[in-house]
Design a protein around this motif. Structure first.
Motif, mmCIF file in Angstrom:
data_model
loop_
_atom_site.group_PDB
_atom_site.id
_atom_site.type_symbol
_atom_site.label_atom_id
_atom_site.label_comp_id
_atom_site.label_asym_id
_atom_site.label_seq_id
_atom_site.Cartn_x
_atom_site.Cartn_y
_atom_site.Cartn_z
ATOM 1 N N ILE A 37 0.801 -1.226 0.000
ATOM 2 C CA ILE A 37 0.000 0.000 0.000
ATOM 3 C C ILE A 37 0.830 1.271 0.000
ATOM 4 O O ILE A 37 0.319 2.343 -0.308
ATOM 5 N N GLN A 38 2.098 1.179 0.341
ATOM 6 C CA GLN A 38 2.951 2.367 0.447
ATOM 7 C C GLN A 38 2.940 3.232 -0.825
ATOM 8 O O GLN A 38 2.793 4.450 -0.722
ATOM 9 N N PRO A 39 3.066 2.655 -2.031
ATOM 10 C CA PRO A 39 3.086 3.501 -3.235
ATOM 11 C C PRO A 39 1.781 4.281 -3.463
ATOM 12 O O PRO A 39 1.786 5.353 -4.057
ATOM 13 N N SER A 40 0.663 3.775 -2.976
ATOM 14 C CA SER A 40 -0.628 4.428 -3.188
ATOM 15 C C SER A 40 -1.057 5.290 -2.016
ATOM 16 O O SER A 40 -2.068 5.979 -2.094
ATOM 17 N N TYR A 41 -0.319 5.247 -0.922
ATOM 18 C CA TYR A 41 -0.710 5.956 0.282
ATOM 19 C C TYR A 41 -0.533 7.458 0.098
ATOM 20 O O TYR A 41 0.427 7.921 -0.493
ATOM 21 N N TYR A 42 -1.454 8.232 0.643
ATOM 22 C CA TYR A 42 -1.436 9.685 0.538
ATOM 23 C C TYR A 42 -0.154 10.246 1.151
ATOM 24 O O TYR A 42 0.226 9.889 2.251
ATOM 25 N N LYS A 43 0.508 11.122 0.437
ATOM 26 C CA LYS A 43 1.812 11.611 0.855
ATOM 27 C C LYS A 43 1.778 12.978 1.542
ATOM 28 O O LYS A 43 2.802 13.538 1.872
ATOM 29 N N GLY A 44 0.597 13.568 1.749
ATOM 30 C CA GLY A 44 0.492 14.820 2.482
ATOM 31 C C GLY A 44 0.671 16.048 1.608
ATOM 32 O O GLY A 44 1.081 17.091 2.090
ATOM 33 N N GLU A 45 0.353 15.939 0.351
ATOM 34 C CA GLU A 45 0.451 17.083 -0.556
ATOM 35 C C GLU A 45 -0.796 17.959 -0.387
ATOM 36 O O GLU A 45 -1.749 17.587 0.257
ATOM 37 N N ASP A 46 -0.788 19.123 -0.962
ATOM 38 C CA ASP A 46 -1.917 20.060 -0.928
ATOM 39 C C ASP A 46 -2.234 20.535 0.487
ATOM 40 O O ASP A 46 -3.383 20.751 0.834
ATOM 41 N N GLN A 47 -1.244 20.685 1.327
ATOM 42 C CA GLN A 47 -1.355 21.226 2.677
ATOM 43 C C GLN A 47 -2.274 20.408 3.588
ATOM 44 O O GLN A 47 -2.769 20.901 4.577
ATOM 45 N N LYS A 48 -2.542 19.162 3.238
ATOM 46 C CA LYS A 48 -3.332 18.293 4.099
ATOM 47 C C LYS A 48 -2.379 17.424 4.898
ATOM 48 O O LYS A 48 -1.307 17.082 4.441
ATOM 49 N N GLN A 49 -2.792 17.068 6.077
ATOM 50 C CA GLN A 49 -1.952 16.241 6.941
ATOM 51 C C GLN A 49 -2.052 14.778 6.518
ATOM 52 O O GLN A 49 -3.138 14.271 6.280
ATOM 53 N N SER A 50 -0.920 14.112 6.432
ATOM 54 C CA SER A 50 -0.936 12.688 6.166
ATOM 55 C C SER A 50 -0.663 11.952 7.464
ATOM 56 O O SER A 50 -0.091 12.492 8.395
ATOM 57 N N ARG A 51 -1.097 10.723 7.530
ATOM 58 C CA ARG A 51 -0.846 9.892 8.707
ATOM 59 C C ARG A 51 0.304 8.954 8.416
ATOM 60 O O ARG A 51 0.428 8.434 7.319
#
Length: 53
Positions: A37-51
């Motif tokens: 899942i790592q390649p598809s996981y949200y990376k925190g772009e667009d000033q949103k917080q990633s977990r």
């Protein structure tokens, strides 16, 4: 670290959550699942917080 070790419940009683995580761990180990899942996981772009995974 196994999926069942990630637990926020007090006590040592087996719960549905623990049983589910143990079954999931038997199907696919946690480390392997993270690698998938790592390649598809949200990376925190667009000033949103990633977990952190």
């Amino acid at each position: 670290m196994a999926l069942a070790e990630i637990n926020d419940e007090p006590g040592a009683a087996r719960t549905n959550k623990k049983e589910f995580l143990n079954r999931l761990e038997a199907i696919i180990p946690w480390e392997t699942f993270l690698e998938l899942i790592q390649p598809s996981y949200y990376k925190g772009e667009d000033q949103k917080q990633s977990r952190k995974i």
